[in-house]
Design a protein around this motif. Structure first.
Motif, PDB file in Angstrom:
ATOM      1  N   ILE A  62       0.824  -1.207   0.000  1.00  0.00           N
ATOM      2  CA  ILE A  62       0.000   0.000   0.000  1.00  0.00           C
ATOM      3  C   ILE A  62       0.862   1.263   0.000  1.00  0.00           C
ATOM      4  O   ILE A  62       0.400   2.344  -0.355  1.00  0.00           O
ATOM      5  N   PHE A  63       2.131   1.138   0.376  1.00  0.00           N
ATOM      6  CA  PHE A  63       3.057   2.278   0.378  1.00  0.00           C
ATOM      7  C   PHE A  63       3.905   2.329  -0.899  1.00  0.00           C
ATOM      8  O   PHE A  63       4.784   3.174  -1.012  1.00  0.00           O
ATOM      9  N   GLU A  64       3.655   1.431  -1.829  1.00  0.00           N
ATOM     10  CA  GLU A  64       4.498   1.331  -3.020  1.00  0.00           C
ATOM     11  C   GLU A  64       4.389   2.582  -3.889  1.00  0.00           C
ATOM     12  O   GLU A  64       3.294   3.081  -4.135  1.00  0.00           O
ATOM     13  N   PRO A  65       5.513   3.129  -4.396  1.00  0.00           N
ATOM     14  CA  PRO A  65       5.448   4.307  -5.262  1.00  0.00           C
ATOM     15  C   PRO A  65       5.077   3.928  -6.689  1.00  0.00           C
ATOM     16  O   PRO A  65       5.219   2.775  -7.094  1.00  0.00           O
ATOM     17  N   ASP A  66       4.613   4.904  -7.449  1.00  0.00           N
ATOM     18  CA  ASP A  66       4.434   4.656  -8.877  1.00  0.00           C
ATOM     19  C   ASP A  66       5.742   4.986  -9.598  1.00  0.00           C
ATOM     20  O   ASP A  66       6.730   5.370  -8.972  1.00  0.00           O
ATOM     21  N   LEU A  67       5.747   4.844 -10.919  1.00  0.00           N
ATOM     22  CA  LEU A  67       6.991   5.015 -11.670  1.00  0.00           C
ATOM     23  C   LEU A  67       7.563   6.415 -11.524  1.00  0.00           C
ATOM     24  O   LEU A  67       8.768   6.597 -11.303  1.00  0.00           O
ATOM     25  N   GLY A  68       6.715   7.435 -11.642  1.00  0.00           N
ATOM     26  CA  GLY A  68       7.193   8.804 -11.546  1.00  0.00           C
ATOM     27  C   GLY A  68       7.779   9.120 -10.186  1.00  0.00           C
ATOM     28  O   GLY A  68       8.833   9.762 -10.071  1.00  0.00           O
ATOM     29  N   GLU A  69       7.103   8.686  -9.121  1.00  0.00           N
ATOM     30  CA  GLU A  69       7.604   8.938  -7.767  1.00  0.00           C
ATOM     31  C   GLU A  69       8.940   8.254  -7.541  1.00  0.00           C
ATOM     32  O   GLU A  69       9.879   8.854  -7.001  1.00  0.00           O
ATOM     33  N   ALA A  70       9.049   6.998  -7.947  1.00  0.00           N
ATOM     34  CA  ALA A  70      10.284   6.246  -7.733  1.00  0.00           C
ATOM     35  C   ALA A  70      11.419   6.799  -8.583  1.00  0.00           C
ATOM     36  O   ALA A  70      12.555   6.928  -8.114  1.00  0.00           O
ATOM     37  N   PHE A  71      11.125   7.130  -9.839  1.00  0.00           N
ATOM     38  CA  PHE A  71      12.160   7.649 -10.746  1.00  0.00           C
ATOM     39  C   PHE A  71      12.691   8.996 -10.256  1.00  0.00           C
ATOM     40  O   PHE A  71      13.907   9.218 -10.187  1.00  0.00           O
ATOM     41  N   ALA A  72      11.787   9.913  -9.941  1.00  0.00           N
ATOM     42  CA  ALA A  72      12.205  11.251  -9.506  1.00  0.00           C
ATOM     43  C   ALA A  72      13.032  11.167  -8.232  1.00  0.00           C
ATOM     44  O   ALA A  72      14.072  11.832  -8.105  1.00  0.00           O
ATOM     45  N   ARG A  73      12.604  10.355  -7.291  1.00  0.00           N
ATOM     46  CA  ARG A  73      13.332  10.213  -6.026  1.00  0.00           C
ATOM     47  C   ARG A  73      14.724   9.618  -6.261  1.00  0.00           C
ATOM     48  O   ARG A  73      15.722  10.129  -5.753  1.00  0.00           O
ATOM     49  N   ALA A  74      14.796   8.546  -7.046  1.00  0.00           N
ATOM     50  CA  ALA A  74      16.073   7.863  -7.253  1.00  0.00           C
ATOM     51  C   ALA A  74      17.060   8.752  -8.001  1.00  0.00           C
ATOM     52  O   ALA A  74      18.239   8.839  -7.632  1.00  0.00           O
ATOM     53  N   VAL A  75      16.596   9.438  -9.047  1.00  0.00           N
ATOM     54  CA  VAL A  75      17.499  10.244  -9.872  1.00  0.00           C
ATOM     55  C   VAL A  75      18.021  11.448  -9.104  1.00  0.00           C
ATOM     56  O   VAL A  75      19.220  11.750  -9.133  1.00  0.00           O
ATOM     57  N   GLN A  76      17.157  12.157  -8.397  1.00  0.00           N
ATOM     58  CA  GLN A  76      17.633  13.360  -7.716  1.00  0.00           C
ATOM     59  C   GLN A  76      18.536  13.026  -6.543  1.00  0.00           C
ATOM     60  O   GLN A  76      19.503  13.758  -6.272  1.00  0.00           O
ATOM     61  N   VAL A  77      18.296  11.894  -5.853  1.00  0.00           N
ATOM     62  CA  VAL A  77      19.199  11.493  -4.779  1.00  0.00           C
ATOM     63  C   VAL A  77      20.551  11.072  -5.348  1.00  0.00           C
ATOM     64  O   VAL A  77      21.607  11.435  -4.823  1.00  0.00           O
ATOM     65  N   ARG A  78      20.517  10.317  -6.454  1.00  0.00           N
ATOM     66  CA  ARG A  78      21.768   9.824  -7.038  1.00  0.00           C
ATOM     67  C   ARG A  78      22.598  10.951  -7.644  1.00  0.00           C
ATOM     68  O   ARG A  78      23.836  10.918  -7.592  1.00  0.00           O
ATOM     69  N   MET A  79      21.950  11.958  -8.218  1.00  0.00           N
ATOM     70  CA  MET A  79      22.688  12.980  -8.950  1.00  0.00           C
ATOM     71  C   MET A  79      22.925  14.257  -8.157  1.00  0.00           C
ATOM     72  O   MET A  79      23.743  15.087  -8.557  1.00  0.00           O
ATOM     73  N   LEU A  80      22.204  14.429  -7.038  1.00  0.00           N
ATOM     74  CA  LEU A  80      22.385  15.633  -6.229  1.00  0.00           C
ATOM     75  C   LEU A  80      22.783  15.343  -4.791  1.00  0.00           C
ATOM     76  O   LEU A  80      23.051  16.274  -4.031  1.00  0.00           O
ATOM     77  N   GLY A  81      22.795  14.073  -4.402  1.00  0.00           N
ATOM     78  CA  GLY A  81      23.105  13.722  -3.018  1.00  0.00           C
ATOM     79  C   GLY A  81      24.490  14.199  -2.607  1.00  0.00           C
ATOM     80  O   GLY A  81      25.431  14.233  -3.410  1.00  0.00           O
ATOM     81  N   GLY A  82      24.629  14.575  -1.340  1.00  0.00           N
ATOM     82  CA  GLY A  82      25.896  15.090  -0.851  1.00  0.00           C
ATOM     83  C   GLY A  82      27.027  14.092  -0.918  1.00  0.00           C
ATOM     84  O   GLY A  82      28.183  14.464  -1.140  1.00  0.00           O
TER      85      GLY A  82
END
Length: 552
Positions: A62-82
């Motif tokens: 019930i907490f599973e993200p959809d494609l857009g939520e998962a993609f946006a979260r993964a990409v911005q953390v991977r490319m902007l993370g400290g």
């Protein structure tokens, strides 16, 4: 505090202009993934032979993200993370634009989740027992609906209707009176009212996200609005840090250091599909004289100048576009390496290896361990969907000069990213003319989708908890937003033709420039000329090969 001494060369968070040729198709296709509302498992269809994304399951569906939520979260953390690792360049795209659309999509969803959290607080938290009962019914219905047995799936819908009927009976026949009776009745009604309100909020946001998705793929130039990346005063360190991380991402994209990963080829450029070598002994033209001394850099510099003129022709044809001719330093990494490390030190400035170090590597590091120098002639075609790179390296060992030209091709992004949103419809029979059928438009957000989004909303401010509870997208490493989801160009006839047509003119330009340098330095070029003619015949072979896979 943010480090103001590094990557501080832009006035604020701005939308960067695309390539000079308006190459935006690949960029917009990748950016559109941040706005999608399809199943997160869809991303696995874009896995290639070399790059495999994965979806890490959570604790509750019930907490599973959809494609857009998962993609946006993964990409911005991977490319902007400290603490992020080094990135692979994304040729033919603007990775900063992709990240900014991920940030914009996250901001839109966060505004939606803020309103949903208020709805959950009023209609859910105050009537928690009733909300938990309804959530249990929806969860059971979803489990039955996901069953492969069609009859079991229908049972889930029957269960929801039965639960609603029992709720009505319970309210009418409730033995309690006074405040307790009112609360118990409201406990069953309030979550339903909250769900209806949440449905309107989710539907409006889904329409906005789909409009942006469609706009990007239609060439509408939808801009990414990220005001949180524009510092308004010196105390806004979070905005300043985000601004600098975006600038750092752009600087790394311009780096002249790349990585060779065995059969995977040069990461970001695609696999090597062809290789042609010209190697002959250096003999003086006149027996009574010696060869005038020269180094590899002298030959490379002449080739560089000649390749810059490729777009010029005496014939009035729309031939080569202006190529990007650049010196590259290639570092070897393992085929299955999970990360790469960019060069550092006094010879590197903002991810750029300095000119004197490039020249030293070109002249001295031709044998044994260490990085190697390549001159690249890169063409970005098909609106950014095809990247053709011809790499040239020159080595002088003992009295033998070797000139090697290799072809690399990076194909279009996977078709998953170029698909536009399809409206949700259902075929129904006519009321009077029952033998006729017509399509009926369905809401974008179904009942299960609204419940899932509403339950996730209060956890938006705790993304790590949300990743643990619902799962997340695991990106392939070493990660580059372009090559991670690129297809092979050989399935597209015209793209394959463009890649192979590039080889002959580039090879001849390289040989012509090298011959001029050899002739100027008193080298007998007869053997080189004969060998060059042979290679001109061999390069006519129309079949690309896996040149990085040695059959040994």
């Amino acid at each position: 505090m943010a480090d103001h001494s590094v990557f501080d060369f832009i006035p604020g968070a701005q939308i960067p202009l695309q390539g000079s040729a308006g190459q935006t198709a690949a960029t917009h296709a990748l950016a559109s993934a941040a706005y999608r509302d399809s199943d997160v498992q869809e991303i696995l269809k874009a896995n290639s032979e070399w790059h495999q994304s994965a979806v890490k399951p959570g604790r509750a569906k019930i907490f599973e993200p959809d494609l857009g939520e998962a993609f946006a979260r993964a990409v911005q953390v991977r490319m902007l993370g400290g603490a992020r690792k080094a990135l692979i360049q994304s040729f033919g795209t603007e990775p900063q634009t992709v990240v900014e659309h991920c940030l914009a999509a996250t901001r839109i969803r966060k505004e939606r989740d803020t309103r949903l959290t208020a709805v959950m607080g009023v209609f859910g938290l105050l009537f928690l027992p009733g909300m938990l009962l309804w959530l249990g019914v929806f969860q059971l219905r979803r489990a039955l609906k996901d069953s492969k047995d069609r009859r079991t799936g229908v049972l889930g819908t029957v269960l929801l209707i039965a639960a609603g009927g029992l709720a009505v009976v319970f309210m009418l026949k409730l033995p309690f009176t006074g405040f307790l009776g009112l609360y118990l009745r409201a406990m069953l009604v309030a979550p339903v009212i909250g769900w209806l309100w949440a449905k309107q909020i989710c539907e409006k946001t889904a329409q906005d996200l789909r409009a942006r998705w469609t706009g990007l793929l239609s060439g509408g130039g939808v801009g990414a609005k990220i005001p949180e990346a524009v510092p308004r005063n010196p105390t806004e360190t979070a905005a300043e840090t985000l601004r600098q991380n975006l600038a750092k991402l752009t600087a790394e994209q311009q780096s002249n250091a790349v990585f060779y990963a065995g059969p995977k080829g040069i990461l970001g450029m695609g696999t090597r599909w062809g290789s042609w070598q010209l190697a002959e002994e250096l003999i003086p033209r006149d027996k009574d004289s010696e060869i005038h001394g020269f180094r590899s850099w002298d030959v490379i510099r002449a080739i560089h100048d000649r390749l810059k003129l490729l777009e010029r022709s005496s014939l009035h044809t729309n031939g080569f576009p202006t190529p990007d001719v650049k010196h590259w330093i290639v570092s070897p990494v393992g085929e299955n390496a999970k990360e790469v490390s960019r060069p550092s030190g006094t010879d590197v400035d903002a991810f750029q290896i300095k000119g004197h170090e490039i020249q030293r590597i070109c002249n001295e590091q031709q044998f044994g361990s260490g990085n190697r120098h390549y001159l690249g002639c890169q063409f970005t075609l098909w609106d950014g969907q095809l990247v053709i790179t011809m790499l040239i390296t020159v080595t002088v060992l003992h009295e033998t000069l070797r000139i090697e030209v290799t072809g690399h091709a990076l194909g279009p992004v996977h078709s998953l990213f170029t698909s536009k949103p399809a409206p949700k419809t259902v075929m129904v029979s006519g009321t009077v003319k029952f033998w006729e059928t017509h399509e009926r438009q369905l809401p974008l957000m179904g009942a299960d989708d609204v419940v899932r989004i509403a339950v996730r909303a209060p956890l938006t401010w705790f993304p790590n908890v949300l990743d643990w509870a619902g799962g997340k997208l695991v990106l392939p490493e070493p990660f580059g937003v372009r090559h991670a989801w690129a297809e092979k160009p050989w399935r597209h006839r015209f793209m394959a033709d463009d890649a192979m047509r590039t080889a002959t003119p580039v090879l001849r330009a390289v040989h012509a420039a090298a011959m001029r340098v050899l002739d100027e330095h008193g080298v007998d070029t007869e053997r080189f000329g004969n060998r060059s003619v042979m290679l001109s015949g061999l390069v006519q072979d129309p079949a690309p090969r896996k040149a990085d896979v040695y059959d040994a």
